[in-house]
Scaffold this active site. Structure first.
Site, mmCIF file in Angstrom:
data_model
loop_
_atom_site.group_PDB
_atom_site.id
_atom_site.type_symbol
_atom_site.label_atom_id
_atom_site.label_comp_id
_atom_site.label_asym_id
_atom_site.label_seq_id
_atom_site.Cartn_x
_atom_site.Cartn_y
_atom_site.Cartn_z
ATOM 1 N N LYS A 80 0.851 -1.192 0.000
ATOM 2 C CA LYS A 80 0.000 0.000 0.000
ATOM 3 C C LYS A 80 0.885 1.241 0.000
ATOM 4 C CE LYS A 80 -3.882 1.938 2.695
ATOM 5 N NZ LYS A 80 -4.755 1.664 3.869
ATOM 6 N N SER A 158 -9.448 1.655 2.941
ATOM 7 C CA SER A 158 -8.632 2.434 2.022
ATOM 8 C C SER A 158 -7.613 1.605 1.248
ATOM 9 C CB SER A 158 -7.892 3.528 2.798
ATOM 10 O OG SER A 158 -7.026 2.971 3.780
ATOM 11 N N SER A 182 -9.949 -0.687 6.892
ATOM 12 C CA SER A 182 -9.366 -0.497 5.566
ATOM 13 C C SER A 182 -8.762 -1.739 4.926
ATOM 14 C CB SER A 182 -8.296 0.602 5.622
ATOM 15 O OG SER A 182 -8.895 1.849 5.852
#
Length: 454
Positions: A80, A158, A182
């Protein structure tokens, strides 16, 4: 020698077998993953091409000398893009000037991953500043699964890019972060397994902070074992063998009154109870019990707000009070500014109650697993939300309202697909234990996975 990977979604055991049997070498595997990544839609923000290729070349040499570092040697992974990799920028999903500056050092978890031989494909897209559970990003585009019927659905956020990289078969596992859901939400929306460990499980040097009290680093994969392998590798450990729990030792607690409050789609509720019935038929003890600790957390958040709101506002205070705030998405800036209404008194109250309710949950749950849905509805469409900020904010909070409970209590949690899910509409469930009981949870997750999917 070359071969065609026979499954769209990958597993570490399959890839490791190909490498060990010389059917494929680490360089070839890296190049295939990189090519697929480059042909994908908005999944990646940056490709670690030269870095990853060098890692693959070193892995190739180790295989030739029969000196591989671990069973993960030569396996591709992605990160990420709020996690630092040396000589790569860390965008955190934004286009502010500092997001374009290459970092000098690897995050600690990246250093650890290199020591077991993982090869980095690139850095994955995310909600701007990791500040939404939806996964839409207007700067880098919004990643999505290619095989969908009808309008394209949001990926969940996210950790959107990490989830879609796994769902699209680019990598067998990926790294994300989870502050309020997330990792778990993208897992639910894309038929994946997501693991949110106890927040203190991983060192967080080199990872952009959103909420110091709540941030957890975790993994997304197609199975529990791969999540655990990557999780251990990031903690400086060689992959460990965790034994599945005896089915007779597993009990599951379901809070039906909470489910009635938070699940708004009857089809999602039906998916959940079909999964419960399958576990019961296999011999897992199912208990229905109203947990006052869980319901207290839900009502506390509804009444007082989210613990991470003030922390997120303070983390980004300088940004939202600078000229660069104009580079943020309007919906991100509006929600951060709204966080300024959060008072220190409310924050102190939430922190105090957190400790009290963590202890209460530990007492109430006894030796059982908490099992609840991950999200109370199916993934909405991208088009319905991308240009409607009011609806976006409403659906974002609705999407996060169940996963926030586990984050507030710092519960190690596996998010897994319901058995009724298909590749059209996915829904998921969570199993959790009290904080720091990750090993106990992991053993149970392996057994539950075997019951449901094998």
């Amino acid at each position: 020698m070359t071969t065609t990977l026979d499954k769209n979604r990958l597993s570490v055991s399959h890839l490791s077998q190909l490498l060990s049997n010389n059917i494929m070498d680490p360089i070839e595997l890296f190049e295939r993953s990189l090519e697929k990544a480059k042909n994908s839609n908005s999944i990646f923000t940056f490709f670690c091409e030269s870095i990853g290729r060098k890692e693959a070349e070193y892995s190739y040499i180790r295989f030739k000398k029969n000196k591989k570092l671990s069973n993960l040697d030569g396996i591709p992974v992605c990160w990420k893009d709020n996690i630092d990799i040396a000589n790569c920028p860390t965008s955190n999903g934004s286009i502010i000037p500092e997001s374009k500056i290459p970092k000098n050092h690897d995050a600690y978890i990246v250093e650890c991953a290199k020591k077991v031989g993982l090869t980095s494909i690139g850095k994955t897209n995310l909600s701007e500043l990791a500040f939404s559970g939806i996964g839409i990003n207007s700067h880098f585009g919004t990643p999505y699964r290619s095989k969908q019927h009808g309008e394209i659905k949001v990926p969940g956020g996210s950790s959107s890019g990490s989830a879609i990289a796994v769902a699209e078969g680019i990598v067998p596992f990926a790294v994300g972060t989870d502050t309020a859901g997330s990792i778990r939400i993208p897992a639910a929306f894309n038929g994946l397994v997501g693991y949110r460990p106890t927040a203190s499980f991983h060192r967080k040097e080199g990872i952009v902070t959103l909420s110091p009290s709540l941030d957890s680093v975790g993994t997304l994969a197609n199975n529990v074992s791969d999540c655990l392998s990557l999780n251990n590798a990031m903690n400086g450990c060689l992959p460990q063998t965790i034994k599945p729990a005896d089915i007779n030792s597993i009990s599951v607690t379901v809070d039906e009154s909470l489910i009635d409050m938070v699940v708004t789609d009857e089809n999602v509720k039906n998916d959940f109870y079909k999964t419960i019935n399958s576990l019961s038929n296999a011999g897992v003890k199912i208990k229905t019990k109203s947990l006052s600790s869980i319901q207290s957390v839900f009502h506390l958040i509804q009444k007082k707000g989210w613990l991470g709101s003030l922390e997120a506002y303070l983390e980004h205070y300088s940004l939202i009070n600078s000229y660069n705030r104009n580079l943020l998405e309007r919906r991100t800036l509006d929600r951060l500014n709204k966080c300024s209404e959060f008072t220190l008194k409310t924050y102190a109250e939430l922190m105090y109650n957190r400790s009290v309710l963590q202890k209460k949950f530990h007492t109430e749950i006894e030796s059982s697993l908490l099992m609840i849905p991950t999200v109370g509805h199916y993934a909405p469409t991208i088009n319905s939300l991308k240009n409607n900020n009011d609806l976006f904010s409403y659906i974002n909070l609705k999407t996060l309202q169940i996963t926030m409970i586990g984050s507030y209590l710092d519960l190690p949690t596996f998010a897994m697909p319901n058995i009724a899910s298909n590749n059209v509409e996915y829904s998921g469930f969570q199993i959790s234990r009290p904080r720091n009981e990750d090993a106990n949870l992991s053993s149970s997750a392996l057994t539950i996975e075997k019951i449901l999917y094998h």
